[in-house]
Design a protein around this motif. Structure first.
Motif, PDB file in Angstrom:
ATOM      1  N   VAL B 486      19.652   5.254  15.496  1.00 34.35           N
ATOM      2  CA  VAL B 486      20.472   5.728  14.383  1.00 34.35           C
ATOM      3  C   VAL B 486      19.620   5.885  13.128  1.00 34.35           C
ATOM      4  O   VAL B 486      19.693   6.898  12.426  1.00 34.35           O
ATOM      5  CB  VAL B 486      21.640   4.741  14.121  1.00 34.35           C
ATOM      6  N   THR B 493      26.927   5.939  10.548  1.00 38.11           N
ATOM      7  CA  THR B 493      27.840   5.330  11.502  1.00 38.11           C
ATOM      8  C   THR B 493      28.811   4.390  10.815  1.00 38.11           C
ATOM      9  O   THR B 493      28.474   3.753   9.817  1.00 38.11           O
ATOM     10  CB  THR B 493      27.067   4.566  12.595  1.00 38.11           C
ATOM     11  N   PHE B 499      30.728   2.162  18.911  1.00 40.79           N
ATOM     12  CA  PHE B 499      29.276   2.016  18.840  1.00 40.79           C
ATOM     13  C   PHE B 499      28.854   0.725  19.522  1.00 40.79           C
ATOM     14  O   PHE B 499      27.953   0.705  20.360  1.00 40.79           O
ATOM     15  CB  PHE B 499      28.818   2.019  17.378  1.00 40.79           C
ATOM     16  N   THR B 550      30.182   7.936  14.699  1.00 38.57           N
ATOM     17  CA  THR B 550      28.786   8.115  14.287  1.00 38.57           C
ATOM     18  C   THR B 550      28.499   9.610  14.180  1.00 38.57           C
ATOM     19  O   THR B 550      28.792  10.364  15.105  1.00 38.57           O
ATOM     20  CB  THR B 550      27.837   7.472  15.311  1.00 38.57           C
TER      21      THR B 550
END
Lengths: 433, 624
Positions: B486, B493, B499, B550
């Motif tokens: 990420v 996110t 996630f 995200t």
């Protein structure tokens, strides 16, 4: 090696050395189904054990009711299951009676799917069975039952994994041990290979279908094949071999045997997939799954209610699985287990609290069924464990060990159950010679 | 989620560290010699002086190991500053402003609540049942239990009941218990992604893992939030003894390792007044409302054993209670504080020591377990006799001080300095940390009375840390892999359950490690078939925006890039995401995949998401 080295939550990598021996020809060997575990099933196929863990402590006393003992009804004024032939209504209308088994014990009415299997001599019941340790912590008791070492917290692997280690098979398929579930259960953790999966269809690179997906998978495969990192390379190759093997045998092509209907929901779904893996001859030898919801502290119900609902799903699922594997019944044993039982007396919330001994079910073509095994300790107050629970008369390790030896063909039971002197004299005689 | 556990060969894992150096000209023979030297604890020699890291590599290495992965621009910034200054900054997080993450955490309610407030808003399942009943609402089956799935009416009824129940509960201000865990996981992921105080976050993760508790064990469902915030985080770069003390006193640990139940076999019986007080607190604890009559039923499960004293005058109509096992020493915490938290399993304690330490900690218990649970010392449960721990005599009559005496002894013990230094070196330097470094770190530990900051400084500034064979030699854990992905592509996110699900599927569910050992930190633990598949699948999902919550905008990473030139595209992302550290074979593989028709979109533009997905799932990206 530090004894904490093999930790509990994940699998362990394949070193490059053993990866190097993996070649496409192993696929053919697996599919040719050599029976390498020493058992002598007449079919020549390998023997399979399916372990089902009921997490939360199933109330054995209401699953297999000792209706012949009046104490049961004295102790449970609102949640006792009526005797066969009716009787106590518990103030609730239409509570179905229990299903008589042998004049003393009866099945909970929702375990009806078990009755024909019991009658045909392929379902054995072991009552007053469980762990000798007196913990009433779910967490600890499950740990003890899965590690096969009650009272010992430092055991790093599970009893089924030790079985795999003690009866190792260099030619074993990666799918020799499979747990259907999101995490590798304690029972299967350890040095020997095992796979945990929730869904056969997900065991793949999920890059979208068709050529695009294939290209991406091929790209990853090539990368991992070429990496200089030994652990990543070895495991990468294993990964793609397993993915390809699974794709090739395509277990999902095996639909359930005609007439077999698995109950809807996760439990039925997992059992169906275990059956598919078995039918695809992918090399499965030990399988594991679990089912929760047994912790009936309040509103347990009697013939109907929370416990009844769980027993419905349990018996429908197992009966479906057994019927689905009809053609291989002689090769298969299904065994249930639960970390402990529940209090003999109901509590103030029409439920039961954590107890001690419970019930195990064993099904299979070569199981000497149609019988309830284990010495019945009784429910009088001086017969209860610590004055409150069904007492234990069969150590779960005796049941595990007997099946490991007489069904799977294990020879080194003391390594599978360290710290326990396995004595075949204590075996119940569950398996036909 | 998938996992394969395989036979491991110890030699291969040790060799791993050496064979990971990309493009290394060091011969296999030299590596084998280095390996032998390493095994004897000596420093491996470099045959080629050019094999020491470049300045840029040092910076990348430091960022890789001391953060959750560099973001675009991080390496350049740190290079400009110089790695020593960067390190110093991270060792003093209080000097760094961190507004972005503070903003993001503001609205996550539970992480700001005290333990009593947590108990109030997140009642235990049994308490929920009672609350509903007291309001005249029939409780549905306990959350998570499937009712008979073959009766659609049954399922529908249960769904309706559950919705009604939750609606009623939330109108009263209550939350389902799983939200507490979800918010804690969310906050941890957000901090790892967005905080500027990266080393602090890495150390928070390290220390929580070291002093592990399992959020799904009973009362820990709501105690873990305060544990992480109040016992762990304030001390992560401070003094080890402070950290040890804080965890020993915290209800989450007292409960998790059962010490709250531990009582002297010779415990004095509480007198009538004490009993009355305890019963009153139980009533308060159960319902949070002093006015309500508690259920006259005896305590139901282990969580309430605390109040189950033998000889308690029976309540009317109740038979006398048979004493339970808990009436006695519980060795669990005593063993783990030595084995896992301080000395290490070979640190020189005996089974007798375990019992003696357990005696010292008797009485370290809880009150109000269901109303926020506070640390409480019970003289009745305490074994006040004389004890001998690790050869030292502890006089009788010490009371609560016995526990603190043990804490001090363990915190200052040389084995602890070694054990902690080894764990730190294993996490940050190498799966097989060199003895020379561990010794030096242990010396710093002892000299500074367990100053974690100073021990880390010794470690990060050491030649061993920057040794070429350690460069990109460790495998990222699932948490590190997902967060670094990420950060590397600048994704945004909300760190929600969708996630976290990925991290859990790879085997590192946050706060979900059941045994007190915590998650391991070596390659063998994380590299297995199932987890590898999940990493690749995560990489693909992330880069093509298929992780709900995200958001990825790859265009932002490549302004002005000619997307029809596949080699340019690959060059760009390999440089960005792997700092150009890619093997020729991997590079060739990516080029080949792109070269094939399948990956080129209509109009001849390269499918950038695929390129990024392949890179993030590549073996190179799994390393740090």
């Amino acid at each position: 090696m530090n004894r904490r080295f093999f930790l509990k939550n994940s699998g362990i990598a394949l070193a490059s050395i053993s990866a190097a021996t993996m070649s496409p020809s192993f696929l053919t060997r697996t599919l040719a189904q050599s029976n390498s575990n020493g058992s002598n099933g007449q079919s020549g196929r390998r023997k399979i054990l399916i372990a089902i863990f009921q997490r939360g402590a199933m109330d054995g006393l209401s699953a297999v009711i000792p209706y012949g003992e009046q104490e049961y009804y004295n102790l449970r004024s609102s949640i006792a299951v009526p005797r066969p032939g009716g009787g106590i209504q518990n103030g609730q209308p239409n509570q179905a009676p229990a299903i008589d088994l042998d004049g003393f014990f009866a099945l909970h009415p929702t375990l009806a799917p078990f009755k024909p299997i019991y009658d045909s001599g392929q379902l054995a019941i072991i009552h007053a069975a469980g762990s000798p340790d007196n913990t009433r912590s779910h967490f600890d008791a499950q740990d003890y039952m899965e590690s096969g070492t009650p009272g010992v917290k430092s055991t790093t692997d599970g009893w089924l994994n030790r079985y795999l280690q003690a009866n190792s098979d260099a030619k074993a398929s990666p799918f020799r041990a499979v747990a259907m579930g999101a995490n590798m259960p304690r029972t299967m953790q350890g040095k020997a290979s095992a796979i945990a999966m929730t869904n056969i269809n997900d065991f793949a690179i999920r890059a979208g279908g068709g050529e695009m997906g294939q290209a991406v998978q091929g790209g990853f495969e090539a990368m991992y094949e070429q990496t200089v990192n030994d652990a990543l390379r070895g495991t990468g190759k294993e990964t793609f071999e397993a993915v390809k093997l699974l794709k090739r045998v395509n277990p999902t092509q095996y639909q359930p045997t005609a007439g077999v209907v698995y109950p809807r929901g996760q439990f039925g779904d997992r059992l169906k997939q275990i059956a598919q893996l078995i039918k695809s001859d992918i090399g499965l030898e030990v399988a594991f799954t679990d089912i929760g919801g047994w912790d009936t502290h309040a509103n347990q119900g009697s013939s109907q209610g929370q416990l009844a609902n769980r027993l419905t799903e349990l018996s429908q699922g197992i009966a479906a699985l057994y019927a689905d594997l009809k053609d291989r019944a002689d090769d298969v044993v299904i065994l249930t287990m639960t970390e402990f039982g529940r209090t003999a007396r109901e509590n103030g919330n029409r439920g039961t609290d954590h107890g001690h001994a419970s019930v195990m079910f064993a099904l299979g073509g070569l199981i000497k069924g149609g019988k309830i095994y284990g010495k019945w300790p009784g429910l009088k107050s001086n017969q209860l464990y610590e004055g409150r629970d069904l007492a234990l008369t069969t150590d779960f390790r005796d049941v595990f060990a007997e099946l490991a030896k007489h069904h799977l063909g294990a020879t080194n039971l003391n390594t599978i159950f360290p710290g326990y002197q396995v004595n075949p004299a204590n075996f119940k005689g569950l398996v036909r010679a | 989620m998938l996992n394969i556990s395989k036979t491991t060969v110890r030699f291969a894992s040790a060799l791993l560290a050496l064979l990971l150096a990309l493009g290394s000209p060091v011969s296999l023979a030299q590596e084998a010699r280095n390996q032998k030297r390493k095994a004897r604890g000596a420093q491996p020699t470099q045959t080629n002086p050019a094999k020491s890291l470049t300045e840029e590599q040092r910076v990348i290495h430091l960022l890789d190991r001391s953060t959750f992965g560099p973001r675009p621009g991080d390496v350049e910034r740190a290079m400009k500053m110089g790695w020593e200054k960067y390190l110093d900054e991270q060792l003093h997080p209080e000097r760094l402003s961190d507004l972005a993450i503070e903003q993001k955490l503001k609205d996550i309610q539970s992480i700001h609540l005290s333990a009593p407030e947590m108990a109030k808003y997140y009642p235990q399942p049994q308490v929920i049942q009672q609350i509903l009943k007291s309001r005249g609402i029939e409780p549905p089956g306990l959350a998570g239990q499937n009712q008979n799935p073959n009766d659609p009416k049954n399922t529908a009824n249960e769904d309706i009941k559950r919705r009604e129940a939750y609606k009623a509960l939330s109108e009263m201000g209550y939350k389902p218990p799983q939200v507490a865990a979800q918010e804690l996981q969310q906050a941890k992921i957000l901090r790892a992604v967005y905080s500027e105080r990266q080393l602090q976050e890495v150390m928070s993760d390290f220390w929580f893992n070291h002093f592990n508790v399992f959020i799904q064990k009973g009362a820990d469902r709501i105690l873990t939030t305060s544990y992480e915030r109040d016992a762990i985080r304030p001390h992560v770069l401070g003094k080890f003894e402070d950290l040890l003390k804080a965890t020993a006193e915290h209800p989450a640990m007292l409960f998790y390792l059962d010490n709250w139940m531990s009582a002297s076999p010779n415990a004095k019986m509480p007198n009538r007044d004490e009993l009355r007080r305890m019963r009153r607190e139980q009533q308060l604890g159960r319902l949070g409302n002093p006015g309500q009559r508690p259920n006259a039923q005896m305590p139901r499960d282990d969580e309430q054993q605390m109040l189950n004293q033998p000889g308690q005058p029976g309540q009317p109509g109740q038979p006398g209670r048979i004493p339970r096992r808990a009436r006695g020493l519980n060795e669990n915490y005593a063993r783990e504080i030595m084995e896992l938290h301080t000395l290490g399993v070979d640190g020189g304690y005996t089974q007798k020591d375990v019992q003696e330490v357990a005696r010292c900690f008797t009485g370290w218990t809880l009150r109000n377990p269901r109303a926020g649970a506070e640390f409480f010392f019970s003289p009745f449960m305490h074994d006040d006799g004389e004890k001998t721990v690790l050869g030292k005599k502890i006089s009788s009559g010490g009371g609560i001080k016995d526990g603190y005496t043990v804490i001090h002894m363990l915190a200052t013990h040389p084995s602890t300095a070694k054990f902690i230094s080894t764990k730190l070196a294993r996490k940050f330097v190498s799966d097989n940390p060199p003895k020379s470094l561990v010794d030096r770190m242990a010396k710093t530990f002892q000299k500074t009375e367990g100053d974690i900051r100073e021990v880390l400084r010794t470690m990060f500034t050491s030649p061993e840390f920057f040794a070429a064979e350690n460069y990109r030699a460790k495998i990222k854990t699932p948490f590190e892999m997902t967060v670094s992905a990420v950060r590397a592509i600048g994704a945004d996110t909300n760190a929600g359950p969708q996630f976290h699900r990925w991290i859990a599927q790879m085997g590192e569910g946050l706060f979900l490690c059941q045994p007190p050992t915590g998650y391991a930190d070596t390659a063998e633990h994380w590299v297995n078939t199932g987890a590898l598949l999940e990493r690749m699948n995560f990489a693909l999902a992330l880069s093509s925006n298929r992780v709900p919550g995200t958001l990825v905008n790859l265009q932002n990473l490549a302004p002005g890039l000619n997307a029809s030139q596949s080699s340019q595209v690959v060059d760009h992302y390999v440089k960005l995401l792997l700092r150009g550290q890619v093997s020729p074979q991997t590079r060739a593989t990516i080029d080949k995949s792109l070269g094939e028709q399948q990956l080129a979109m209509a109009g001849g533009r390269v499918d950038v998401a695929r390129v990024v997905g392949l890179i993030l799932g590549s073996p190179e990206f799994q390393r740090q």
